[in-house]
Design a protein around this motif. Structure first.
Motif, mmCIF file in Angstrom:
data_model
loop_
_atom_site.group_PDB
_atom_site.id
_atom_site.type_symbol
_atom_site.label_atom_id
_atom_site.label_comp_id
_atom_site.label_asym_id
_atom_site.label_seq_id
_atom_site.Cartn_x
_atom_site.Cartn_y
_atom_site.Cartn_z
ATOM 1 N N ARG A 265 0.884 -1.119 0.100
ATOM 2 C CA ARG A 265 -0.083 -0.026 -0.196
ATOM 3 C C ARG A 265 0.943 1.259 0.004
ATOM 4 O O ARG A 265 1.905 1.077 0.502
ATOM 5 N N MET A 266 0.362 2.568 -0.471
ATOM 6 C CA MET A 266 0.840 3.635 -0.743
ATOM 7 C C MET A 266 0.726 4.324 1.009
ATOM 8 O O MET A 266 0.196 5.420 0.938
ATOM 9 N N ASP A 267 1.064 3.872 2.194
ATOM 10 C CA ASP A 267 0.677 4.250 3.392
ATOM 11 C C ASP A 267 1.247 5.414 3.606
ATOM 12 O O ASP A 267 0.724 6.410 4.255
ATOM 13 N N MET A 268 2.547 5.813 3.156
ATOM 14 C CA MET A 268 2.903 7.293 3.216
ATOM 15 C C MET A 268 2.206 8.242 2.795
ATOM 16 O O MET A 268 2.421 9.415 3.333
ATOM 17 N N LEU A 269 1.472 8.152 1.660
ATOM 18 C CA LEU A 269 0.542 9.013 0.948
ATOM 19 C C LEU A 269 -0.656 8.989 1.697
ATOM 20 O O LEU A 269 -1.117 10.120 2.066
ATOM 21 N N VAL A 270 -1.557 7.762 1.574
ATOM 22 C CA VAL A 270 -2.525 7.561 2.262
ATOM 23 C C VAL A 270 -2.728 8.065 3.796
ATOM 24 O O VAL A 270 -3.597 8.572 4.318
ATOM 25 N N GLY A 271 -1.662 7.492 4.624
ATOM 26 C CA GLY A 271 -1.479 7.727 5.968
ATOM 27 C C GLY A 271 -1.673 9.511 6.161
ATOM 28 O O GLY A 271 -1.716 9.947 7.329
ATOM 29 N N ARG A 272 -1.311 10.339 5.187
ATOM 30 C CA ARG A 272 -1.489 11.805 5.435
ATOM 31 C C ARG A 272 -2.782 12.228 5.335
ATOM 32 O O ARG A 272 -3.061 13.504 5.807
ATOM 33 N N LEU A 273 -3.868 11.476 4.896
ATOM 34 C CA LEU A 273 -5.187 11.673 4.743
ATOM 35 C C LEU A 273 -5.814 11.603 6.182
ATOM 36 O O LEU A 273 -5.514 10.666 6.848
ATOM 37 N N HIS A 274 -7.052 12.220 6.418
ATOM 38 C CA HIS A 274 -7.849 11.943 7.600
ATOM 39 C C HIS A 274 -9.259 12.153 7.281
ATOM 40 O O HIS A 274 -9.638 12.862 6.371
ATOM 41 N N ALA B 228 -11.654 12.477 3.451
ATOM 42 C CA ALA B 228 -11.059 12.503 2.681
ATOM 43 C C ALA B 228 -9.956 11.099 2.277
ATOM 44 O O ALA B 228 -9.925 10.495 1.378
ATOM 45 N N LEU B 229 -9.885 10.353 3.624
ATOM 46 C CA LEU B 229 -9.053 9.155 3.804
ATOM 47 C C LEU B 229 -10.111 8.055 3.176
ATOM 48 O O LEU B 229 -9.565 7.227 2.297
ATOM 49 N N TRP B 230 -11.349 8.114 3.904
ATOM 50 C CA TRP B 230 -12.224 6.939 3.300
ATOM 51 C C TRP B 230 -12.727 7.185 2.003
ATOM 52 O O TRP B 230 -12.871 6.348 1.104
ATOM 53 N N ALA B 231 -12.537 8.466 1.340
ATOM 54 C CA ALA B 231 -13.090 8.587 -0.128
ATOM 55 C C ALA B 231 -11.803 7.874 -0.765
ATOM 56 O O ALA B 231 -11.879 7.163 -1.918
ATOM 57 N N ALA B 232 -10.427 8.156 -0.391
ATOM 58 C CA ALA B 232 -9.383 7.764 -1.209
ATOM 59 C C ALA B 232 -9.338 6.095 -1.171
ATOM 60 O O ALA B 232 -9.075 5.334 -2.009
ATOM 61 N N GLU B 233 -9.586 5.553 0.074
ATOM 62 C CA GLU B 233 -9.705 4.193 0.188
ATOM 63 C C GLU B 233 -10.803 3.373 -0.500
ATOM 64 O O GLU B 233 -10.552 2.385 -1.217
ATOM 65 N N PHE B 234 -12.132 4.083 -0.653
ATOM 66 C CA PHE B 234 -13.058 3.669 -1.375
ATOM 67 C C PHE B 234 -12.567 3.568 -2.884
ATOM 68 O O PHE B 234 -13.073 2.601 -3.630
ATOM 69 N N ALA B 235 -12.144 4.785 -3.328
ATOM 70 C CA ALA B 235 -11.839 4.583 -4.651
ATOM 71 C C ALA B 235 -10.670 3.510 -5.049
ATOM 72 O O ALA B 235 -10.922 2.828 -6.173
ATOM 73 N N ALA B 236 -9.830 3.432 -4.319
ATOM 74 C CA ALA B 236 -8.869 2.300 -4.643
ATOM 75 C C ALA B 236 -9.292 0.922 -4.676
ATOM 76 O O ALA B 236 -9.147 -0.105 -5.428
#
Length: 217
Positions: free
Chosen positions: A87-96, A99-107
């Motif tokens: 996973r791209m945790d260094m990128l996704v981990g900056r979201l909260h 915004a985080l759940w939208a990114a996870e949903f899209a991926a």
């Protein structure tokens, strides 16, 4: 196992479905582990037979080819449930938050679309190999001892189908989290920092040590 507790549970329908699917995923992961162990025993028996009796196991390579799909595919849904894939945790981990759940949903939605295509393609590949009217129901076989190949080819669509169900549940979880604004939703792997992961692993090890100490008293 360290890391398994990053998936939260409650009494909702989503969480109950998650736990039921997790039991199936755990069983499939166990099958994969048994396959790895069996290949190790097979290698020992084949090498020992060649060195001591000048008679290795016939079709050794054929059996390895049959076991490879078990090792490669049956544990992928189990790993997805725990968030163990790359996973791209260094990128996704900056979201909260949303915004985080939208990114996870899209991926997750993109992965699910790919897996649906993989189920369709791998099932077609299996159908080309399977035939009720052929010996051992197989149109093709291994080169050495003529093992039918359709059982190994069937594993791919089955494993991808289980993964597709897992991804669908995670889509449900991420969608609920986005709509409700939840900070710690159930049935999805939560991103944890290095300190939290290290603390869990230390607790797991210390728990084993305490149990061993208690057993020797």
């Amino acid at each position: 196992m360290a890391g398994a507790s990053s998936v939260l549970e409650d009494g909702t329908v989503l969480s109950r479905l998650d736990r039921r699917l997790y039991r199936l995923e755990s069983a499939l992961a166990l099958v994969g582990g048994v396959a790895v162990f069996s290949l190790m025993l097979l290698a020992v028996a084949s090498v020992g037979g060649r060195n001591f009796f000048n008679h290795p196991i016939p079709g050794y390579v054929d059996w390895i080819e049959q076991a490879m799909p078990i090792i490669a595919f049956v544990g992928i849904s189990y790993c997805q449930r725990l968030g163990g894939h790359i996973r791209m945790d260094m990128l996704v981990g900056r979201l909260h938050g949303r915004a985080l759940w939208a990114a996870e949903f899209a991926a997750t939605a993109m992965i699910l679309a790919l897996m649906v295509l993989m189920v369709w393609g791998s099932w077609a590949h299996f159908e080309r190999s399977f035939d009720w009217h052929e010996p051992l129901w197989s149109r093709d076989s291994s080169l050495d001892i003529r093992l039918p190949l359709w059982p190994a080819k069937l594993l791919a669509p089955v494993a991808f189908a289980v993964l597709s169900v897992r991804l669908s549940l995670q889509l449900w979880g991420y969608g609920r989290a986005f709509l409700s604004g939840a900070t710690r939703p159930v049935a999805v792997p939560l991103i944890e920092d290095a300190r939290t992961i290290a603390a869990r692993e230390a607790g797991s090890v210390s728990g084993l040590e305490d149990g061993a100490a208690g057993g020797t008293q």
